[in-house]
Design an enzyme around this catalytic site. Sequence first.
Site, PDB file in Angstrom:
ATOM      1  CE  LYS A 118      56.251 -23.180 -10.054  1.00  0.00           C
ATOM      2  NZ  LYS A 118      56.330 -22.324 -11.317  1.00  0.00           N
ATOM      3  CE1 TYR A 159      51.891 -24.607 -13.610  1.00  0.00           C
ATOM      4  CE2 TYR A 159      53.274 -26.378 -13.939  1.00  0.00           C
ATOM      5  CZ  TYR A 159      52.919 -25.334 -13.319  1.00  0.00           C
ATOM      6  OH  TYR A 159      53.610 -24.356 -12.562  1.00  0.00           O
ATOM      7  CG  ASN A 215      58.633 -19.126 -11.134  1.00  0.00           C
ATOM      8  OD1 ASN A 215      58.293 -20.630 -10.715  1.00  0.00           O
ATOM      9  ND2 ASN A 215      57.541 -18.628 -11.910  1.00  0.00           N
ATOM     10  CG  HIS A 251      51.698 -23.694  -8.644  1.00  0.00           C
ATOM     11  ND1 HIS A 251      51.058 -22.919  -9.867  1.00  0.00           N
ATOM     12  CD2 HIS A 251      50.469 -23.983  -7.912  1.00  0.00           C
ATOM     13  CE1 HIS A 251      49.852 -23.110  -9.819  1.00  0.00           C
ATOM     14  NE2 HIS A 251      49.364 -23.655  -8.809  1.00  0.00           N
ATOM     15  CD  GLU A 261      46.161 -24.869  -8.794  1.00  0.00           C
ATOM     16  OE1 GLU A 261      46.314 -24.422 -10.130  1.00  0.00           O
ATOM     17  OE2 GLU A 261      46.715 -24.511  -7.834  1.00  0.00           O
TER      18      GLU A 261
HETATM   19  N1  UDP Z   1      56.406 -19.979 -17.332  1.00  0.00           N
HETATM   20  C1  UDP Z   1      57.643 -20.078 -17.977  1.00  0.00           C
HETATM   21  N2  UDP Z   1      57.674 -18.984 -18.909  1.00  0.00           N
HETATM   22  C2  UDP Z   1      56.788 -17.896 -19.315  1.00  0.00           C
HETATM   23  C3  UDP Z   1      55.481 -17.726 -18.412  1.00  0.00           C
HETATM   24  C4  UDP Z   1      55.345 -18.884 -17.372  1.00  0.00           C
HETATM   25  O1  UDP Z   1      58.078 -20.782 -17.784  1.00  0.00           O
HETATM   26  O2  UDP Z   1      57.075 -16.886 -20.175  1.00  0.00           O
HETATM   27  C5  UDP Z   1      56.174 -20.749 -16.115  1.00  0.00           C
HETATM   28  C6  UDP Z   1      56.615 -20.214 -14.878  1.00  0.00           C
HETATM   29  O3  UDP Z   1      57.230 -21.276 -14.007  1.00  0.00           O
HETATM   30  C7  UDP Z   1      55.028 -19.998 -14.219  1.00  0.00           C
HETATM   31  C8  UDP Z   1      54.423 -21.206 -14.847  1.00  0.00           C
HETATM   32  O4  UDP Z   1      54.793 -21.290 -16.170  1.00  0.00           O
HETATM   33  O5  UDP Z   1      55.188 -20.075 -12.945  1.00  0.00           O
HETATM   34  C9  UDP Z   1      52.869 -20.754 -15.006  1.00  0.00           C
HETATM   35  O6  UDP Z   1      52.613 -19.536 -15.533  1.00  0.00           O
HETATM   36  P1  UDP Z   1      51.531 -18.564 -14.930  1.00  0.00           P
HETATM   37  O7  UDP Z   1      51.476 -17.485 -15.779  1.00  0.00           O
HETATM   38  O8  UDP Z   1      50.473 -19.283 -14.464  1.00  0.00           O
HETATM   39  O9  UDP Z   1      52.630 -18.004 -13.611  1.00  0.00           O
HETATM   40  P2  UDP Z   1      52.270 -18.051 -12.038  1.00  0.00           P
HETATM   41  O10 UDP Z   1      50.701 -18.167 -11.830  1.00  0.00           O
HETATM   42  O11 UDP Z   1      53.057 -19.237 -11.364  1.00  0.00           O
HETATM   43  O12 UDP Z   1      52.785 -16.847 -11.364  1.00  0.00           O
HETATM   44 MG    MG Z   2      49.308 -19.503 -12.798  1.00  0.00          MG
END
Ligand code: UDP
Ligand code: MG
Length: 136
Positions: A12, A52, A115, A118, A129
Amino acid sequence: MSNIELTLSIIKPDAVERNLDIEIKEMFKNKGFSIVKEKKIQIEKSEAEKFYKVHETKPFYNDLCAYLSSGPIVVMVLEKENAVLDNRELMGATNPNDAEEGTIRKKYGISIDKNSVHGSDSVENAKIEIDFFFKD
Ligand code: UDP
Ligand code: MG
């Protein structure tokens, strides 16, 4: 029996901006992943919104899409035995504060939104994807 899978990984903007892409790719290779496709791109916010879409009802959706499109990203197809789950394990928890030692998010993640990586969450979503970014 072998279970070779493909999964989609994105480095990212927060990590690309800090020039961490080489180190993160080394972490994948050290865990046995092959990077079979790779490109560095910047996407439009409208594309991030499509990518997303599963999160469209979430309160963080708009910021998330603005963020993913805010700078260059490195998009990769990773191949390995059990690639989908093993990548999720190597990434660590969504919130870097909860991520285990040795994971990418523990090492490099700044916050729950920044974070660093992805990763697809299922074999089915990995296919969708990968097609999203690499269907020519
Ligand atoms: N995210 C965020 N706030 C939240 C939860 C998620 O900004 O409270 C963002 C974070 O960057 C995350 C992305 O949304 O990686 C997608 O969320 P997901 O729950 O799918 O997490 P991931 O699969 O990336 O661990
Ligand atoms: Mg996810």
